[in-house]
Motif scaffolding. Structure first.
Motif, PDB file in Angstrom:
ATOM      1  N   VAL A 173      34.297   8.089 -23.723  1.00  0.00           N
ATOM      2  CA  VAL A 173      34.517   7.173 -24.837  1.00  0.00           C
ATOM      3  C   VAL A 173      33.765   7.753 -26.018  1.00  0.00           C
ATOM      4  CG1 VAL A 173      34.142   4.829 -25.693  1.00  0.00           C
ATOM      5  CG2 VAL A 173      34.692   5.202 -23.289  1.00  0.00           C
ATOM      6  N   TRP A 182      27.527   4.387 -22.369  1.00  0.00           N
ATOM      7  CA  TRP A 182      27.696   3.420 -23.454  1.00  0.00           C
ATOM      8  C   TRP A 182      27.285   2.025 -22.985  1.00  0.00           C
ATOM      9  CZ3 TRP A 182      28.313   4.559 -28.374  1.00  0.00           C
ATOM     10  CH2 TRP A 182      28.904   5.755 -28.734  1.00  0.00           C
ATOM     11  N   LEU A 199      31.667   6.318 -20.236  1.00  0.00           N
ATOM     12  CA  LEU A 199      31.629   4.859 -20.396  1.00  0.00           C
ATOM     13  C   LEU A 199      30.350   4.262 -19.825  1.00  0.00           C
ATOM     14  CD1 LEU A 199      33.101   2.261 -21.234  1.00  0.00           C
ATOM     15  CD2 LEU A 199      34.145   2.228 -18.969  1.00  0.00           C
TER      16      LEU A 199
END
Length: 102
Positions: free
Chosen positions: A39, A55, A52
């Protein structure tokens, strides 16, 4: 307030339970593949791309420390707080090495 904390606790418990079943069940490969989906954030020529899972971890850690900071009783200068604020703490503390004030 207790009701909202209880709901949050149940939500976290069931989310953890769901993650355990997904990771250890027949969908384990898809679960771990979803965690590693890249991402990114693109602003002009600046690009930041991480999996991901990083994050999510960074966001949750920032949220945690924000909530801890908001909940610190000594962070407020309210006179109703039993804790001294950081701005008045240094003035109210006396040291045996300090000179008496008139």
């Amino acid at each position: 307030m207790l009701e909202s904390e209880t709901k949050g606790g149940f939500l976290l418990f069931f989310a953890a339970l769901l993650a355990l079943f997904l990771a250890n069940g027949p969908w384990g490969a898809a679960y771990f593949a979803l965690r590693e989906v890249p991402v990114g954030l693109l602003v002009g020529e600046f690009a930041l791309e991480k999996p991901l899972v990083l994050w999510v971890n960074d966001l949750l850690m920032a949220l945690f420390f924000l909530l801890v900071g908001l909940g610190c009783p000594w962070a407020s200068s309210s006179s109703s707080s039993p804790w001294p604020s950081w701005t008045t703490w240094g003035r109210s503390w006396s040291s045996p090495f300090s000179t008496p004030r008139d």
